[in-house]
Each structure stands twice: as C-alpha cells, then as structure tokens.
Design an enzyme around this catalytic site. Structure first.
Site, PDB file in Angstrom:
ATOM      1  N   ASP A   1       0.900  -1.098  -0.013  1.00 16.11           N
ATOM      2  CA  ASP A   1       0.088  -0.024   0.029  1.00 16.11           C
ATOM      3  C   ASP A   1       0.973   1.345   0.007  1.00 16.11           C
ATOM      4  O   ASP A   1       2.092   1.048   0.397  1.00 16.11           O
ATOM      5  CB  ASP A   1      -1.131  -0.126   1.206  1.00 16.11           C
TER       6      ASP A   1
ATOM      7  N   GLU B   1       0.088  -1.028   5.981  1.00 13.40           N
ATOM      8  CA  GLU B   1       1.101  -0.182   6.541  1.00 13.40           C
ATOM      9  C   GLU B   1       0.872   1.343   6.839  1.00 13.40           C
ATOM     10  O   GLU B   1       0.980   1.918   8.054  1.00 13.40           O
ATOM     11  CB  GLU B   1       2.576  -0.732   6.199  1.00 13.40           C
TER      12      GLU B   1
HETATM   13  N1  BES Z   1       8.396   3.553   5.273  1.00 10.43           N
HETATM   14  C1  BES Z   1       7.886   4.214   6.539  1.00 10.43           C
HETATM   15  C2  BES Z   1       8.610   4.079   7.897  1.00 10.43           C
HETATM   16  C3  BES Z   1       9.776   5.081   8.050  1.00 10.43           C
HETATM   17  C4  BES Z   1       9.924   6.145   7.485  1.00 10.43           C
HETATM   18  C5  BES Z   1      10.907   4.177   8.749  1.00 10.43           C
HETATM   19  C6  BES Z   1      11.247   6.673   7.670  1.00 10.43           C
HETATM   20  C7  BES Z   1      11.901   4.807   8.906  1.00 10.43           C
HETATM   21  C8  BES Z   1      12.286   6.107   8.399  1.00 10.43           C
HETATM   22  C9  BES Z   1       6.486   3.680   6.368  1.00 10.43           C
HETATM   23  O1  BES Z   1       5.860   3.514   5.521  1.00 10.43           O
HETATM   24  C10 BES Z   1       5.559   4.746   7.228  1.00 10.43           C
HETATM   25  O2  BES Z   1       5.584   5.846   6.605  1.00 10.43           O
HETATM   26  N2  BES Z   1       5.278   4.152   8.299  1.00 10.43           N
HETATM   27  C11 BES Z   1       4.097   5.176   8.974  1.00 10.43           C
HETATM   28  C12 BES Z   1       3.391   4.225  10.219  1.00 10.43           C
HETATM   29  C13 BES Z   1       2.281   4.895  10.775  1.00 10.43           C
HETATM   30  C14 BES Z   1       1.238   5.186   9.602  1.00 10.43           C
HETATM   31  C15 BES Z   1       1.502   3.877  11.657  1.00 10.43           C
HETATM   32  C16 BES Z   1       4.869   6.434   9.575  1.00 10.43           C
HETATM   33  O3  BES Z   1       6.011   6.416   9.970  1.00 10.43           O
HETATM   34  O4  BES Z   1       4.284   7.420   9.591  1.00 10.43           O
HETATM   35 ZN    ZN Z   2       6.648   2.359   4.296  1.00 13.74          ZN
END
Ligand code: BES
Ligand code: ZN
Length: 457
Positions: A87, A152
């Site tokens: 997603d 996710e």
């Molecule tokens: N890929 C990111 C997570 C991430 C971003 C890890 C930058 C390390 C550095 C992931 O897809 C994401 O954006 N996760 C969300 C999680 C939330 C919706 C629960 C986030 O971090 O905002």
């Molecule tokens: Zn991500």
C-alpha cells in the site's frame, strides 16, 4: 554461491519495468475509493511469488489482504521472514508532482512515482533477489517467508491479530525489512531503532452552525480559536510535550549512543539547505539527530476549519478539527499516552466547546540488539551490494509491526533501508534511486547466502 551477479545484471531492465507495472497501481490504503487498486496490487505481488513457485496465499483480513509466500524449508539453515507493504500514501497535493504519481518516470537516474521507495521498490528488491537464487541455483539457501501487507500506511491494525493467530506458520529466526533509508547517498546503514507513534483526530464543535463573526464574535466560543489554543498548549517553547506523565517512561540517551550519533557525518547546514529552511527546531538540549531518532515529538498533520476558499469571508466556524501525532520512543506506551492526552485536552477545552478525540492507531518504538550473527551477516551482505561497510543508525519513522514480530514471534528485525532521506516519501515527487534499487537486490541476494551460513540445529 551461484553466479547471481551475472543474473542480476542480465535482468536489470526487466526488474525495473516490472517495478513500474506495480507502481502504476494506485494502491492507496487511506482512500476507500481505491479499494479495488489495493486488491489489484495484492494480486500482482502474489503473482510474482506464484511465478517463483512459492507456496502462496492471499490471506483475507477485516481490511486489505496480506500476501503470504513461503519457500521450501532448508534444514540446518535459518528461516527468514521478509516483511514489506504494497500500500502507498495518498499522492496529494497532485499539482506539485512533476510527473503524475502513478505514471512511473525516470529522471536523472531516479524512478519517480508514489511508492517508488515506500515501499514497493524496496520490498521488490527481496522478491528479485529470491528470483535470482531460484533461477540460477534452483533453490534458495534459506527458507523465506514473505509477509507483504496492504495497511502499513494506515497503522497495520489487521496485521497484528493475523500474526497472533498464525505464530506457528510465521515462525522464523529473524525478520528482514527494507522500508527505510540509508544514512546518506553512498553510505548504507543498518537501522537498529525506530520511533513508535500515537495518531489522533481532535474534533471540536461550537454553535449549531457557522455564524457571522461580527454579529457573534466576542459572544460565542470559536472552535478554530479553541483548537489553536489547545494544540499550542500541548508543547512549550522549549519543545517539550506538555502532557502529565508523557516523559515518565522515556529512557535517557546513553553517553555512548550520543557519541555514536555525534560521529556520524551529519551536515546540519546541508540538511537545512536541502529543505530550504533557515533554522532547525525541536526539543531543547538535544542535537538534530537525537531529536529526530530518539526523542518523542508532537506534530500536527492536518488542520481544518472555517472558510478555505478564495478571498475573505467573515465567519465564525461551527467546527474545527486537527489530525496530529506523537512520535514515541521505546518503553512509551501508546495506550497510556492516549489516556493522558484525553485528560489533558478535556482540561484545556473551554466552555461552549465540546470535543471528540479519535484514536487512530498506535505503535511502540523499538531498538534491536546489534551483537547478533544476523546483524553481522547483514553487514557483509550490504558491503557486497553497496561496496561500503554500513554504519549503525536509528530512524524517526515507524513500522508498527516490528514490535509485534518481537512480542509475538520472539524475533528481532534487521532494518535494511535502501532509500534516502530526500526520497520525498509521503510527499510530492517520491523517488527511488535506480542504482540503489539494484544494489539493494544484490545485497539481498548476498544476505540469503550470508544468513545460510548461520547454522541452526
Ligand atoms: N517507510 C515508512 C517508515 C519509515 C520512514 C521508517 C522513515 C524509517 C524512516 C513507513 O511506510 C511509514 O511511513 N510508516 C508510518 C507508520 C504509521 C502510519 C503507523 C509512519 O511512520 O508514519
Ligand atoms: Zn513504508
């Protein structure tokens, strides 16, 4: 090892065009209008695994399906669970994209599209590395269990119960995730910590309908004013969150870790230049890396109230809402934060205004141990793929499932990010450096070999 590098070289063009096919599917999990696209993306990923003759299932959940694919067991070698997500975030604001978000376009060695790096492109590196093994050696040197989910970006709410209900089937020795970044271009990293998150929407209501701000202003509480006052009371001028108990479970940074962060080649001036900001901001007493990786924060993500159209309109809006989140560090419990926040907001809410707080999702922060044979294997694999020994770092983003893998399966995660901080994730012109895409595939192919050398009884 079989001649994987030659295979990767030979098929690199096809890998890119296949990734483009996936990127054309607008699998936006936050937007129910795209439910069909989300399913198409899941099918597309499942078809990739079917072509490799893995054991594939599209597991239904209360939300979007989870793609599961398992390769044959390899006695004596570890079992590795690979997690990723198909997603993507909504692409808006659309008018700021140079090329349309779901029409992948190459410019200057980068592939531009929503999901290019987060996480379709990074996730795909592991599928192509598995393909290289299967097509050259006829089999993988470790058993792989792929878990590719479709929620996710909206908090992985349905994944955790799925893991809890399938612990035996998902049993493994370690988890591998590429959904994050390198330290900098040309400097790959192993990430050993992520922040958690607690995400909310606050809805304030005042009079029964919008009012003339001249006739009623001064007599009736304005929800937009109240929203601004309440949100600004959540953080003080020193950048500290103002909720009783918020810092209770926060562990202080150790001197050793602060030193290690300080040794990383972080150039503050360059960071500001790239973001086009004249100053940096955050919690007093901490460096920028400390504040971004290892301190909790409060950020508003959306504000809605009153007149948003052209020109001026004198109105006292009846409603005001905000979306905001706290990034959390390990040991802070999102549930405890929710309770304390609600209490604080009720205390701040002025007479004449009613509030509703919606708790969207929460996930704890994590740190993983570095003294493991799995980390050593990842170090060697990254060196083989990227030509450089990785540094160790933490990151400020969140991947909710990492804590669940630890708590429910008893395993640690290798966070091997192939992206870059300036990949524009969640924002316009998301990109993935194609050279990093191919280096990531190579590192992953080497990782399966390196992990296979860890003997299991
Ligand atoms: N890929 C990111 C997570 C991430 C971003 C890890 C930058 C390390 C550095 C992931 O897809 C994401 O954006 N996760 C969300 C999680 C939330 C919706 C629960 C986030 O971090 O905002
Ligand atoms: Zn991500």
């Amino acid at each position: 090892m079989p001649d994987l590098d030659a295979y990767l070289e030979q098929h690199s063009g096809r890998f890119e065009s296949e990734l483009c096919d996936l990127l054309r599917i607008a699998s936006i999990s936050a937007d129910s209008a795209h439910r069909g696209d989300v399913r198409r993306a899941a099918q597309w990923v499942a078809d990739q695994f079917r072509a490799l003759k893995l054991d594939v299932e599209l597991a239904e959940t209360a939300g979007n399906p989870i793609v599961l694919a398992t390769s044959a067991p390899v006695p004596g070698a570890p079992t590795v669970l690979v997690y990723g997500h198909y997603d993507v975030q909504p692409p808006d604001p659309l008018d700021q994209w140079t090329s349309p978000p779901f029409e992948p376009t190459v410019r200057g060695g980068n592939l531009y599209a929503r999901g290019a790096t987060d996480d379709k492109g990074q996730m795909f590196t592991h599928i192509k590395a598995a393909e290289a093994w299967i097509r050259t050696a006829g089999r993988l040197p470790v058993q792989l269990k792929f878990v590719i989910e479709g929620e996710e970006e909206v908090g992985s709410q349905n994944l955790e119960p799925f893991i809890a209900a399938n612990t035996e089937r998902l049993a493994c020795d370690c988890v591998v995730i590429s959904d994050n970044s390198q330290f900098a271009a040309g400097l790959p990293a192993i990430t050993y910590g992520l922040r958690g998150i607690a995400y909310y929407e606050l809805r304030l209501a005042g009079p029964k309908q919008d009012l003339h701000s001249g006739t009623f202003g001064g007599g009736v509480a304005n929800p937009a004013n109240a929203l601004c006052a309440m949100l600004s009371a959540l953080v003080n001028e020193r950048g500290q969150v103002q909720i009783p108990g918020f810092y209770d479970d926060v562990e202080p940074l150790t001197a050793r870790e602060r030193e290690a962060f300080g040794r990383l080649p972080f150039d503050e001036a360059e960071f500001m230049r790239k973001l086009e900001v004249a100053a940096l901001a955050g919690e007093e007493g901490f460096t920028t890396l400390e504040r971004r990786w290892a301190r909790p924060t409060f950020d508003i993500s959306g504000l809605t109230s009153g007149y948003q159209g052209e020109g001026a309109k004198t109105v006292l809006p009846a409603r005001a809402t905000a979306k905001f989140s706290f990034r959390l560090v390990p040991r802070q419990d999102p549930k405890k934060i929710s309770a304390a926040l609600e209490q604080r907001l009720r205390a701040l809410c002025p007479p004449g205004i009613t509030l509703e707080l919606i708790d969207f999702h929460g996930a704890p922060g994590i740190v993983v141990p570095l003294d493991s044979p799995y980390v050593a294997a990842a170090q060697r694999a990254i060196e083989a793929g990227f030509g450089r020994v990785p540094v160790f770092m933490r990151e400020g983003g969140s991947i909710p499932v990492v804590a669940a893998f630890h708590d429910l399966l008893g395993v640690d995660t290798l966070l091997l990010g192939w992206g870059l901080d300036d990949d524009n994730t969640h924002s316009p012109n998301e990109k993935f450096c194609l050279a990093d895409f191919h280096r990531g595939i190579k590192a992953s192919a080497h990782l399966w070999h390196e992990l296979s050398q860890i003997k299991k009884s």
